[in-house]
Scaffold this active site. Structure first.
Site, PDB file in Angstrom:
ATOM      1  N   GLY A  74       8.930 -19.128   6.733  1.00  0.00           N
ATOM      2  CA  GLY A  74       9.454 -19.099   5.368  1.00  0.00           C
ATOM      3  C   GLY A  74       8.939 -17.899   4.577  1.00  0.00           C
ATOM      4  O   GLY A  74       9.694 -17.267   3.827  1.00  0.00           O
ATOM      5  N   THR A  75       7.685 -17.582   4.765  1.00  0.00           N
ATOM      6  CA  THR A  75       7.081 -16.479   4.008  1.00  0.00           C
ATOM      7  C   THR A  75       7.764 -15.148   4.330  1.00  0.00           C
ATOM      8  O   THR A  75       8.123 -14.389   3.424  1.00  0.00           O
ATOM      9  CB  THR A  75       5.571 -16.398   4.327  1.00  0.00           C
ATOM     10  OG1 THR A  75       4.969 -17.646   3.964  1.00  0.00           O
ATOM     11  CG2 THR A  75       4.900 -15.270   3.561  1.00  0.00           C
ATOM     12  N   ASN A 154       7.856 -27.363  -3.842  1.00  0.00           N
ATOM     13  CA  ASN A 154       6.911 -27.915  -2.878  1.00  0.00           C
ATOM     14  C   ASN A 154       5.829 -28.788  -3.503  1.00  0.00           C
ATOM     15  O   ASN A 154       5.229 -29.598  -2.826  1.00  0.00           O
ATOM     16  CB  ASN A 154       6.260 -26.781  -2.081  1.00  0.00           C
ATOM     17  CG  ASN A 154       5.826 -25.616  -2.947  1.00  0.00           C
ATOM     18  OD1 ASN A 154       6.652 -25.005  -3.644  1.00  0.00           O
ATOM     19  ND2 ASN A 154       4.557 -25.306  -2.935  1.00  0.00           N
ATOM     20  N   GLN A 182      11.660 -26.329   1.483  1.00  0.00           N
ATOM     21  CA  GLN A 182      11.412 -27.761   1.277  1.00  0.00           C
ATOM     22  C   GLN A 182      12.701 -28.590   1.330  1.00  0.00           C
ATOM     23  O   GLN A 182      12.649 -29.814   1.444  1.00  0.00           O
ATOM     24  CB  GLN A 182      10.739 -28.006  -0.082  1.00  0.00           C
ATOM     25  CG  GLN A 182       9.308 -27.517  -0.158  1.00  0.00           C
ATOM     26  CD  GLN A 182       8.342 -28.352   0.679  1.00  0.00           C
ATOM     27  OE1 GLN A 182       8.564 -29.536   0.936  1.00  0.00           O
ATOM     28  NE2 GLN A 182       7.269 -27.732   1.113  1.00  0.00           N
ATOM     29  N   SER A 202      12.123 -22.754   7.197  1.00  0.00           N
ATOM     30  CA  SER A 202      10.956 -22.682   8.067  1.00  0.00           C
ATOM     31  C   SER A 202      10.929 -23.899   8.989  1.00  0.00           C
ATOM     32  O   SER A 202      11.042 -25.035   8.526  1.00  0.00           O
ATOM     33  CB  SER A 202       9.702 -22.650   7.199  1.00  0.00           C
ATOM     34  OG  SER A 202       8.559 -22.701   8.019  1.00  0.00           O
ATOM     35  N   HIS A 204       8.634 -25.557  10.675  1.00  0.00           N
ATOM     36  CA  HIS A 204       7.599 -26.601  10.661  1.00  0.00           C
ATOM     37  C   HIS A 204       7.685 -27.544   9.467  1.00  0.00           C
ATOM     38  O   HIS A 204       6.892 -28.477   9.364  1.00  0.00           O
ATOM     39  CB  HIS A 204       6.201 -25.978  10.767  1.00  0.00           C
ATOM     40  CG  HIS A 204       5.712 -25.274   9.532  1.00  0.00           C
ATOM     41  ND1 HIS A 204       4.791 -25.840   8.687  1.00  0.00           N
ATOM     42  CD2 HIS A 204       6.002 -24.068   9.003  1.00  0.00           C
ATOM     43  CE1 HIS A 204       4.521 -24.978   7.700  1.00  0.00           C
ATOM     44  NE2 HIS A 204       5.258 -23.901   7.876  1.00  0.00           N
ATOM     45  N   THR A 240      10.267  -8.883  19.403  1.00  0.00           N
ATOM     46  CA  THR A 240      10.822  -9.832  20.372  1.00  0.00           C
ATOM     47  C   THR A 240      10.897 -11.217  19.762  1.00  0.00           C
ATOM     48  O   THR A 240       9.916 -11.688  19.172  1.00  0.00           O
ATOM     49  CB  THR A 240       9.915  -9.871  21.633  1.00  0.00           C
ATOM     50  OG1 THR A 240       9.859  -8.557  22.166  1.00  0.00           O
ATOM     51  CG2 THR A 240      10.431 -10.858  22.661  1.00  0.00           C
ATOM     52  N   CYS A 330      -1.626 -23.930  -0.726  1.00  0.00           N
ATOM     53  CA  CYS A 330      -1.963 -22.507  -0.749  1.00  0.00           C
ATOM     54  C   CYS A 330      -3.027 -22.200  -1.787  1.00  0.00           C
ATOM     55  O   CYS A 330      -3.754 -21.244  -1.660  1.00  0.00           O
ATOM     56  CB  CYS A 330      -0.721 -21.689  -1.035  1.00  0.00           C
ATOM     57  SG  CYS A 330       0.630 -22.156   0.016  1.00  0.00           S
TER      58      CYS A 330
HETATM   59  C1  LIG Z   1       5.864 -23.861   3.233  1.00  0.00           C
HETATM   60  C2  LIG Z   1       6.682 -23.096   2.261  1.00  0.00           C
HETATM   61  C3  LIG Z   1       6.891 -21.707   2.408  1.00  0.00           C
HETATM   62  C4  LIG Z   1       6.198 -20.906   3.491  1.00  0.00           C
HETATM   63  O1  LIG Z   1       6.725 -21.160   4.747  1.00  0.00           O
HETATM   64  P1  LIG Z   1       5.891 -20.711   6.055  1.00  0.00           P
HETATM   65  O2  LIG Z   1       6.817 -20.964   7.169  1.00  0.00           O
HETATM   66  O3  LIG Z   1       4.683 -21.584   6.095  1.00  0.00           O
HETATM   67  O4  LIG Z   1       5.565 -19.267   5.888  1.00  0.00           O
HETATM   68  C5  LIG Z   1       7.702 -21.058   1.503  1.00  0.00           C
HETATM   69  N1  LIG Z   1       8.302 -21.728   0.492  1.00  0.00           N
HETATM   70  C6  LIG Z   1       8.136 -23.051   0.318  1.00  0.00           C
HETATM   71  C7  LIG Z   1       8.853 -23.737  -0.794  1.00  0.00           C
HETATM   72  C8  LIG Z   1       7.320 -23.779   1.184  1.00  0.00           C
HETATM   73  O5  LIG Z   1       7.157 -25.080   0.995  1.00  0.00           O
END
Ligand SMILES: *Cc1c(COP(=O)(O)O)cnc(C)c1O
Length: 391
Positions: A74-75, A154, A182, A202, A204, A240, A330
């Site tokens: 996500g980042t 989040n 989210q 993202s 996870h 990759t 965070c």
């Molecule tokens: C967890 C989160 C991210 C970051 O995602 P990562 O895959 O951990 O880098 C970005 N935005 C929101 C709203 C999140 O909850």
């Protein structure tokens, strides 16, 4: 595990990997190890699996497979979307509109652009954490190149009126990016109907693997490269690609969309029970975020407990085998109270006593019940020791 119990209520920080996802990934961690960019049979096998995952992800958000770009999470997707538009639209202007409750991945990216001469408008939110469409409309200028507003928050689960934001962006000819990390798997999204140009997700956060994400980019929209290197991902994202993780994310999103209604019903039942019990059994608390469940993620409950510290509550619950988060993951470890809670008007001294409980598809009512019990005890113990609390 040192605890007798393990109650995981931190599903907004990350989710467990669904066993069906792991099973799908395993062959790509062992025998099918080819580079998806290679032209031989080993590469083609990997590419086939990646293409299937790409199609599943596209389908889940109403996009085309050619609009899906794999990233490291996500980042990276947030960084790429915002910096990429800042780069490709610089001729039009240097003004970006975002909100004051974005994830640090968006917030810090905007701050970094600000240092390079871009102008950022941070829209305020109401006391439930929702932006005003009127404010958005008024913030738009000739030189506005991007609106970046998260789909759902989040920390306190507020769902933004993203369809309406998309419509406003479109009618003003401005690119709309949404951090949907989210929201994916919890909130139905259709990038075409919702007029979304760029979307971050993202793996996870929806029971997929960590370290893998997607940037959806509407076909035809020009965006700068984020990393220089090879020609992977249609020459827009070098490096990759992570075949096993991508295969896992594809499976995870398929399950998440298929089970969305079922999971949301189950999770919100537990959350609603938990919220009701906490409010009934603990006084002098704030229930932060939207009160109306239609504007809130089904997984989220965020409380501030007056006179005590969130970190102390977290540690007591931790010892009881209950995993929660104080403020946002965070910023935990820092002593600053959450900027998100301050933005919705929680007083600074109260914001210090905040805990986020985020429920997942494997949690049970029994676990919620036990957590309420431990929480009541913890708050009582800590308040007795607090010089601020005199009862
Ligand atoms: C967890 C989160 C991210 C970051 O995602 P990562 O895959 O951990 O880098 C970005 N935005 C929101 C709203 C999140 O909850």
């Amino acid at each position: 595990m040192s605890q007798d119990r393990c109650i995981y209520l931190d599903n907004s920080a990350t989710t467990y990997t669904d066993p069906r996802v792991i099973e799908e990934m395993l062959p790509y961690l062992s025998e099918i190890y080819g580079n998806a960019s290679s032209q031989h049979f080993m590469g083609r096998q990997a590419l086939k699996a990646v293409d299937e995952a790409r199609a599943k992800i596209a389908k889940a958000i109403g996009a085309k497979p050619s609009e899906i770009y794999f990233t490291s999470g996500g980042t990276e997707s947030d960084n790429w979307a915002i910096k990429g538009i800042a780069q490709s639209k610089v001729e039009k202007g240097k003004h970006i509109i975002t909100s004051c409750i974005e994830h640090p991945a968006v917030m810090k990216t905007c701050e970094s652009l600000q240092k390079q001469g871009y102008e950022i408008t941070y829209l305020p939110v109401d006391n439930e954490g929702i932006i005003s469409l009127d404010d958005l409309q008024k913030a738009i200028r000739e030189d506005t190149i991007l609106i970046s507003i998260m789909t759902a928050n989040n920390e306190m689960g507020a769902i933004q009126p993203f369809k309406e934001i998309g419509a406003i962006a479109k009618s003003n000819g401005i690119v709309f990016h949404t951090d949907a990390v989210q929201a994916v798997g919890n909130v139905p999204i259709d990038v075409v109907k919702d007029n979304i140009d760029l979307l971050s997700m993202s793996g996870h956060k929806f029971y997929g693997p960590k370290g893998v994400g997607v940037l959806y980019k509407r076909n035809g929209l020009k965006i700068g490269r984020f990393m220089d290197g090879g020609e992977q991902e249609r020459n827009l994202r070098a490096s990759t690609i992570n075949t096993p993780a991508i295969v896992g994310m594809g499976k995870a999103i398929e399950i998440a969309v298929e089970d969305m209604a079922k999971n949301n019903a189950h999770i919100s039942e537990i959350r609603d029970y938990f919220v009701k019990e906490v409010i009934a059994n603990i006084d002098e608390i704030y229930y932060n975020g939207p009160k109306d469940n239609s504007k809130r993620l089904p997984s989220n409950a965020n409380f501030s407990f007056k006179y005590i510290e969130g970190e102390s509550i977290l540690m007591h619950l931790d010892m009881a085998g209950i995993a929660v988060s104080s403020g946002s993951a965070c910023s935990s470890g820092s002593l600053e109270p959450s900027y998100v809670l301050l933005s919705i008007g929680v007083p600074i001294e109260v914001a210090h006593g905040s805990i986020r409980f985020s429920f997942g598809k494997n949690n049970t009512i029994e676990e919620a019940k036990y957590t309420v019990e431990k929480l009541v005890q913890t708050v009582e113990t800590l308040r007795k020791m607090s010089p601020l609390y005199n009862k």
